[in-house]
Design a protein around this motif. Structure first.
Motif, PDB file in Angstrom:
ATOM      1  N   LYS A 214       0.839  -1.192   0.000  1.00  0.00           N
ATOM      2  CA  LYS A 214       0.000   0.000   0.000  1.00  0.00           C
ATOM      3  C   LYS A 214       0.873   1.241   0.000  1.00  0.00           C
ATOM      4  CE  LYS A 214      -4.068  -1.871   2.354  1.00  0.00           C
ATOM      5  NZ  LYS A 214      -4.979  -1.707   3.511  1.00  0.00           N
ATOM      6  N   ARG A 215       0.436   2.230  -0.755  1.00  0.00           N
ATOM      7  CA  ARG A 215       1.110   3.520  -0.697  1.00  0.00           C
ATOM      8  C   ARG A 215       0.687   4.226   0.586  1.00  0.00           C
ATOM      9  NH1 ARG A 215       1.209   8.653  -4.866  1.00  0.00           N
ATOM     10  NH2 ARG A 215       3.404   9.152  -4.558  1.00  0.00           N
ATOM     11  N   ALA A 216       1.500   5.180   1.006  1.00  0.00           N
ATOM     12  CA  ALA A 216       1.195   5.919   2.226  1.00  0.00           C
ATOM     13  C   ALA A 216      -0.138   6.654   2.090  1.00  0.00           C
ATOM     14  CB  ALA A 216       2.317   6.912   2.527  1.00  0.00           C
ATOM     15  N   PRO A 217      -0.865   6.844   3.200  1.00  0.00           N
ATOM     16  CA  PRO A 217      -2.102   7.640   3.157  1.00  0.00           C
ATOM     17  C   PRO A 217      -1.832   9.047   2.638  1.00  0.00           C
ATOM     18  CG  PRO A 217      -1.930   6.426   5.227  1.00  0.00           C
ATOM     19  CD  PRO A 217      -0.605   6.271   4.526  1.00  0.00           C
ATOM     20  N   ASP A 218      -2.866   9.664   2.104  1.00  0.00           N
ATOM     21  CA  ASP A 218      -2.724  10.981   1.472  1.00  0.00           C
ATOM     22  C   ASP A 218      -2.098  12.017   2.394  1.00  0.00           C
ATOM     23  OD1 ASP A 218      -3.746  10.048  -0.872  1.00  0.00           O
ATOM     24  OD2 ASP A 218      -5.768  10.846  -0.571  1.00  0.00           O
ATOM     25  N   ILE A 219      -2.425  11.980   3.688  1.00  0.00           N
ATOM     26  CA  ILE A 219      -1.901  12.985   4.609  1.00  0.00           C
ATOM     27  C   ILE A 219      -0.379  12.904   4.684  1.00  0.00           C
ATOM     28  CG2 ILE A 219      -2.254  11.463   6.594  1.00  0.00           C
ATOM     29  CD1 ILE A 219      -2.419  15.335   6.521  1.00  0.00           C
ATOM     30  N   PHE A 220       0.166  11.681   4.650  1.00  0.00           N
ATOM     31  CA  PHE A 220       1.624  11.532   4.672  1.00  0.00           C
ATOM     32  C   PHE A 220       2.237  12.020   3.363  1.00  0.00           C
ATOM     33  CE2 PHE A 220       0.413   8.677   8.046  1.00  0.00           C
ATOM     34  CZ  PHE A 220       1.460   8.740   8.953  1.00  0.00           C
ATOM     35  N   ILE A 221       1.542  11.764   2.247  1.00  0.00           N
ATOM     36  CA  ILE A 221       2.043  12.197   0.945  1.00  0.00           C
ATOM     37  C   ILE A 221       2.062  13.723   0.865  1.00  0.00           C
ATOM     38  CG2 ILE A 221       1.585  12.189  -1.542  1.00  0.00           C
ATOM     39  CD1 ILE A 221       0.369   9.393  -1.163  1.00  0.00           C
ATOM     40  N   ARG A 222       0.968  14.361   1.306  1.00  0.00           N
ATOM     41  CA  ARG A 222       0.883  15.826   1.242  1.00  0.00           C
ATOM     42  C   ARG A 222       1.945  16.492   2.107  1.00  0.00           C
ATOM     43  NH1 ARG A 222      -4.772  14.920   1.493  1.00  0.00           N
ATOM     44  NH2 ARG A 222      -4.777  15.503   3.697  1.00  0.00           N
ATOM     45  N   LEU A 223       2.258  15.855   3.233  1.00  0.00           N
ATOM     46  CA  LEU A 223       3.259  16.424   4.147  1.00  0.00           C
ATOM     47  C   LEU A 223       4.669  15.957   3.814  1.00  0.00           C
ATOM     48  CD1 LEU A 223       1.330  16.074   7.540  1.00  0.00           C
ATOM     49  CD2 LEU A 223       1.671  18.151   6.191  1.00  0.00           C
ATOM     50  N   HIS A 224       4.808  15.232   2.705  1.00  0.00           N
ATOM     51  CA  HIS A 224       6.109  14.705   2.276  1.00  0.00           C
ATOM     52  C   HIS A 224       6.726  13.803   3.343  1.00  0.00           C
ATOM     53  CE1 HIS A 224       5.766  17.418  -1.071  1.00  0.00           C
ATOM     54  NE2 HIS A 224       5.773  18.474  -0.283  1.00  0.00           N
ATOM     55  N   LEU A 225       5.891  12.992   3.968  1.00  0.00           N
ATOM     56  CA  LEU A 225       6.354  12.101   5.034  1.00  0.00           C
ATOM     57  C   LEU A 225       6.141  10.627   4.683  1.00  0.00           C
ATOM     58  CD1 LEU A 225       5.053  14.050   8.176  1.00  0.00           C
ATOM     59  CD2 LEU A 225       7.433  13.805   7.433  1.00  0.00           C
ATOM     60  N   GLU A 226       6.160  10.311   3.392  1.00  0.00           N
ATOM     61  CA  GLU A 226       6.023   8.908   3.001  1.00  0.00           C
ATOM     62  C   GLU A 226       7.136   8.065   3.600  1.00  0.00           C
ATOM     63  OE1 GLU A 226       4.373   7.968  -1.161  1.00  0.00           O
ATOM     64  OE2 GLU A 226       5.255   9.956  -1.362  1.00  0.00           O
ATOM     65  N   TRP A 227       8.337   8.634   3.649  1.00  0.00           N
ATOM     66  CA  TRP A 227       9.467   7.897   4.226  1.00  0.00           C
ATOM     67  C   TRP A 227       9.189   7.532   5.678  1.00  0.00           C
ATOM     68  CZ3 TRP A 227      11.818   9.923   8.539  1.00  0.00           C
ATOM     69  CH2 TRP A 227      11.534  11.278   8.817  1.00  0.00           C
ATOM     70  N   PHE A 228       8.538   8.439   6.420  1.00  0.00           N
ATOM     71  CA  PHE A 228       8.230   8.204   7.835  1.00  0.00           C
ATOM     72  C   PHE A 228       7.157   7.124   7.970  1.00  0.00           C
ATOM     73  CE2 PHE A 228       6.006   9.521  11.843  1.00  0.00           C
ATOM     74  CZ  PHE A 228       7.024   9.158  12.706  1.00  0.00           C
ATOM     75  N   TYR A 229       6.185   7.163   7.056  1.00  0.00           N
ATOM     76  CA  TYR A 229       5.137   6.137   7.071  1.00  0.00           C
ATOM     77  C   TYR A 229       5.746   4.756   6.823  1.00  0.00           C
ATOM     78  CZ  TYR A 229       1.120   3.365   5.542  1.00  0.00           C
ATOM     79  OH  TYR A 229       0.173   2.373   5.395  1.00  0.00           O
ATOM     80  N   ARG A 230       6.651   4.664   5.844  1.00  0.00           N
ATOM     81  CA  ARG A 230       7.290   3.380   5.556  1.00  0.00           C
ATOM     82  C   ARG A 230       8.121   2.908   6.745  1.00  0.00           C
ATOM     83  NH1 ARG A 230       7.798   5.773   0.303  1.00  0.00           N
ATOM     84  NH2 ARG A 230       9.903   6.523   0.797  1.00  0.00           N
TER      85      ARG A 230
END
Length: 271
Positions: A214-230
């Motif tokens: 799964k890709r990161a939730p939209d809130i993580f993407i908007r805040l450029h925090l996909e790396w943190f979600y992973r």
């Protein structure tokens, strides 16, 4: 870039990696233009971790810089470029460009070949994509084959994959083998790919399309925090994610690590 329709901007060089300072909108226009133009074009999507790896391998970086379009797939690259005084416009992800290529395939009646992932992943991705976009996927093949990218030179398995791609009639190729294997596959075989116009090394995109990841939730993407979600989902990634603060710290100490590569008709030169 080798394209005749696109007049490239000056590029931004971060350590050894040269990146095109384009927006996502411009990148989409370039991909569409590539398909209209024909020929072979490959897309390189380095993130911070990749740029740090290429920092220590100038020879490999020089080869990667030959790509027809290099986009910054990592917010760290955007931040670092600003710190170095030569800002990239915005983050442009390989995932988003891959989704756009699905849309383009439907719009322009093109076909795509999926290559990569574990056995059955590409097949499941094909099934799910065609449920949404129609019959745009010409064929697929898993990524567990012997090839030069894995140290097997002149492998019959790789030759069979190339034949399958050519016989499929696909003009777009997704190569999800991970860096640097996917880039090595394209570089080793670009002269053998008879019909491919746009090829992109897109890592785990097939896993997402197949529903395996799964890709990161939209809130993580908007805040450029996909790396943190992973990292939250997989704490064992901490070693890899340390590339980001190391990257930014290195640039903070040496802002000359970010330079401009001037583009002109006679070639490129740094300034």
């Amino acid at each position: 870039m080798s394209s005749t329709f696109y007049n490239p901007k000056d590029k931004i060089k971060i350590f050894n990696t040269v990146v095109d300072p384009v927006s996502e909108k411009e990148s989409r226009e370039i991909l569409s233009g590539f398909l209209d133009e024909g020929g072979f074009h490959w897309i390189f999507t380095p993130n911070t971790e990749i740029v740090m790896a290429l920092r220590d391998d100038a020879e490999k970086a020089a080869v990667m810089n030959e790509a027809d379009l290099v986009v910054p797939d990592g917010i760290g690259l955007v931040i670092g470029s600003k710190m170095g005084g030569h800002p990239l416009e915005e983050r442009v992800t390989g995932y988003d460009l891959s989704i756009y290529l699905l849309e383009l395939a439907k719009e322009k009646n093109e076909r795509i070949f999926f290559l990569g992932g574990e056995p059955n992943v590409a097949a499941e991705a094909k099934k799910r994509v065609e449920e949404k976009y129609g019959p745009i996927v010409a064929a697929e093949h898993h990524g567990y084959f012997k090839g030069a990218h894995r140290g097997y030179e002149n492998s019959e398995e790789e030759a069979a994959v190339i034949r399958a791609i050519n016989e499929s009639g696909a003009s777009i190729l997704f190569v999800g083998l991970g860096f640097p294997k996917q880039e090595q596959f394209l570089l080793n075989n670009r002269d053998k790919l008879e019909n491919i116009v746009v090829a992109i090394g897109n890592g785990g995109v097939l896993d997402v399309l197949a529903g395996k990841a799964k890709r990161a939730p939209d809130i993580f993407i908007r805040l450029h925090l996909e790396w943190f979600y992973r990292l939250l989902k997989n704490p064992s990634r901490i070693g890899r994610q340390m590339a980001i603060p190391k990257f930014l710290w290195t640039i903070a100490r040496n802002k000359k690590a970010v330079t401009v590569v001037k583009e002109n008709r006679g070639g490129s030169h740094e300034s």
